[in-house]
Design an enzyme around this catalytic site. Structure first.
Site, PDB file in Angstrom:
ATOM      1  N   LYS A  46     -10.613  -0.907  10.629  1.00 21.64           N
ATOM      2  CA  LYS A  46     -10.684  -2.092   9.767  1.00 21.64           C
ATOM      3  C   LYS A  46     -10.934  -3.370  10.566  1.00 21.64           C
ATOM      4  O   LYS A  46     -11.084  -4.441  10.005  1.00 21.64           O
ATOM      5  CB  LYS A  46      -9.399  -2.213   8.949  1.00 21.64           C
ATOM      6  CG  LYS A  46      -9.239  -1.057   7.946  1.00 21.64           C
ATOM      7  CD  LYS A  46      -8.040  -1.243   7.068  1.00 21.64           C
ATOM      8  CE  LYS A  46      -7.703   0.020   6.286  1.00 21.64           C
ATOM      9  NZ  LYS A  46      -8.374   0.108   5.011  1.00 21.64           N
ATOM     10  N   HIS A  71       0.865  -1.191   0.000  1.00 24.39           N
ATOM     11  CA  HIS A  71       0.000   0.000   0.000  1.00 24.39           C
ATOM     12  C   HIS A  71       0.897   1.234   0.000  1.00 24.39           C
ATOM     13  O   HIS A  71       2.015   1.197   0.513  1.00 24.39           O
ATOM     14  CB  HIS A  71      -0.860  -0.046   1.262  1.00 24.39           C
ATOM     15  CG  HIS A  71      -1.958   0.957   1.328  1.00 24.39           C
ATOM     16  ND1 HIS A  71      -1.736   2.287   1.617  1.00 24.39           N
ATOM     17  CD2 HIS A  71      -3.305   0.838   1.155  1.00 24.39           C
ATOM     18  CE1 HIS A  71      -2.898   2.925   1.635  1.00 24.39           C
ATOM     19  NE2 HIS A  71      -3.870   2.076   1.351  1.00 24.39           N
ATOM     20  N   ASP A 103       2.804  -4.603   8.038  1.00 24.89           N
ATOM     21  CA  ASP A 103       1.579  -3.821   7.889  1.00 24.89           C
ATOM     22  C   ASP A 103       0.407  -4.788   8.063  1.00 24.89           C
ATOM     23  O   ASP A 103       0.121  -5.591   7.172  1.00 24.89           O
ATOM     24  CB  ASP A 103       1.563  -3.162   6.502  1.00 24.89           C
ATOM     25  CG  ASP A 103       0.266  -2.424   6.216  1.00 24.89           C
ATOM     26  OD1 ASP A 103      -0.632  -2.439   7.076  1.00 24.89           O
ATOM     27  OD2 ASP A 103       0.146  -1.846   5.115  1.00 24.89           O
ATOM     28  N   CYS A 108      -4.695   2.414  -3.767  1.00 25.96           N
ATOM     29  CA  CYS A 108      -3.441   2.900  -3.170  1.00 25.96           C
ATOM     30  C   CYS A 108      -2.296   1.908  -3.376  1.00 25.96           C
ATOM     31  O   CYS A 108      -1.425   1.750  -2.501  1.00 25.96           O
ATOM     32  CB  CYS A 108      -3.614   3.213  -1.680  1.00 25.96           C
ATOM     33  SG  CYS A 108      -4.750   4.573  -1.367  1.00 25.96           S
ATOM     34  N   GLN A 124      -4.723  -5.284   6.890  1.00 26.60           N
ATOM     35  CA  GLN A 124      -5.700  -6.184   6.272  1.00 26.60           C
ATOM     36  C   GLN A 124      -5.649  -7.599   6.833  1.00 26.60           C
ATOM     37  O   GLN A 124      -6.307  -8.489   6.297  1.00 26.60           O
ATOM     38  CB  GLN A 124      -5.467  -6.222   4.752  1.00 26.60           C
ATOM     39  CG  GLN A 124      -5.670  -4.891   4.048  1.00 26.60           C
ATOM     40  CD  GLN A 124      -7.116  -4.423   4.088  1.00 26.60           C
ATOM     41  OE1 GLN A 124      -8.036  -5.219   4.278  1.00 26.60           O
ATOM     42  NE2 GLN A 124      -7.325  -3.126   3.910  1.00 26.60           N
TER      43      GLN A 124
END
Length: 406
Positions: free
Chosen positions: A226, A123, A200, A364, A203
């Protein structure tokens, strides 16, 4: 077709007010943000209506209670991700701020010529902070290739690793492709060269159990919104020994120990990295979101979301000209697709007219779009409150959209 696995999504949907207040919506944009269960909404509202006070400052009872609950929220996060201790949990505005914090503060420990590795599926929030750092410190940014399946090419990753590699920053789950990267294996390989690893987790936190001690990553960042929590709150996990070495990211109240005109000394962890008044209600809401998620059997949630993914892929691929972008064997419930001759934006607009919320565009991840030589995709992303009936509506609407646009 009703799912045959052991999970009742109809019962779960009752916990999410928006899904009842807007009954005609088919919400399949969960990779952008998830909806909030009533318990999260109640936690935020309760703070402002019954408990509102600043933290870590006041001697009055209201302030003391707000401080106690804020630190309790930090402990909840630490338990959820199995951090060794709660002072390794830094509240941020989201994953983006967490990554920027590491890029600045850990970056202060780097020197010209040090190398940073990213993958081609990152991202922008896990690209741009490192580009800024490299420009500031003279470090070198190197990119790990991704193949057409949407998998990191591990042999190339191994070739790029060397003793100049100071940091590897990787997404756990691709927000565009849904690929689940084998991060435990990649972390171990990076550590063999003494490199630190940032994951990261924006997700993955909502789809997969994450265990900081088992993964042995050095940093892990995620966003509250999220994972069924409020917007504007997130978490950076960092190993205590590393956080202790890093200078503060921002200056202000709370992060100081003592200030004089000649010198300032800094607070202990985690407060050294939490300048200013934090998003107190957001932390309460995030803790409640994690408590809500912890009520479920995560294995059953994973099975159910895998079922949704498989069902959706099989049905979508029956549409003439439809191509799924990214076909890794290990995926979270995220599907990007295009139809030959149809711009993803045009299809997204038609889907919205039928009450179906998906994401269109580059998500993104413009370097990834360049890799596939496409302007963007349509992305449908599912969580446990979605159903196969909603996927049927998506498929029929895509089929109709194709007929209208070609």
């Amino acid at each position: 077709m009703k799912t045959q696995i052991k999970f009742d999504s109809d019962a779960v949907r009752k916990d999410f007010p928006l899904l009842h207040n807007i009954p005609n919506i088919t919400y399949l944009d969960n990779a952008a943000t998830t909806h909030k269960p009533q318990t999260v909404i109640d936690a935020v509202e309760h703070f402002y209506t019954n408990e509102n006070a600043n933290i870590h400052r006041a001697v009055h009872a209201l302030g003391q209670e707000a401080t106690r609950k804020f630190e309790e929220a930090r402990t909840t996060v630490a338990h959820f991700i199995n951090a060794k201790q709660s002072n390794e949990i830094i509240f941020t505005r989201g994953a983006t701020e967490g990554i920027n914090l590491v890029a600045f503060a850990f970056g202060e420990l780097l020197q010209s010529g040090d190398e940073i590795l990213l993958s081609d599926m990152e991202h922008h929030s896990n690209i741009v902070p490192w580009q800024i750092l490299c420009k500031r410190k003279g470090c070198l940014l190197k990119v790990i290739p991704v193949n057409r399946q949407g998998k990191i090419v591990e042999k190339d990753f191994e070739k790029l690793l060397n003793y100049k590699t100071r940091l590897v920053a990787l997404t756990h789950v691709s927000n565009t492709l849904g690929t689940i990267n084998p991060i435990k294996n990649l972390i171990a390989k990076a550590h063999n060269y003494g490199a630190k690893v940032l994951i990261d987790g924006a997700q993955s936190i909502q789809h997969l159990p994450v265990d900081m001690q088992d993964l042995d990553c050095d940093f892990f960042a995620f966003s509250g919104h999220k994972v069924f929590g409020p917007t504007g709150i997130g978490v950076l996990y960092g190993k205590e020994s590393l956080l202790e070495q890093m200078p503060p990211y921002q200056g202000g109240g709370e992060m100081i120990e003592h200030v004089t005109w000649s010198k300032t000394t800094y607070n202990v962890l985690p407060y050294k990295f939490e300048a200013g008044t934090p998003h107190i209600a957001g932390a309460f809401g995030l803790a409640e979101a994690l408590n809500y998620l912890a009520r479920f059997n995560r294995a059953e949630l994973i099975d159910y979301e895998n079922h949704l993914l498989s069902y959706a892929q099989n049905r979508l691929l029956q549409i003439k000209g439809l191509e799924i972008i990214g076909n890794a064997a290990q995926k979270a419930s995220i599907i990007s697709f295009n139809i030959k001759g149809v711009h993803p934006y045009d299809l997204g607009v038609l889907l919205d007219k039928q009450g179906i919320a998906v994401r269109t565009g580059h998500h993104c991840t413009q370097p990834l779009m360049d890799l596939y030589q496409i302007p963007g995709t349509v992305r449908a992303s599912f969580v446990f409150y979605n159903s196969t009936e909603e996927i049927d509506r998506l498929v029929e609407a895509v089929r109709q959209g194709r007929e209208m646009l070609l």
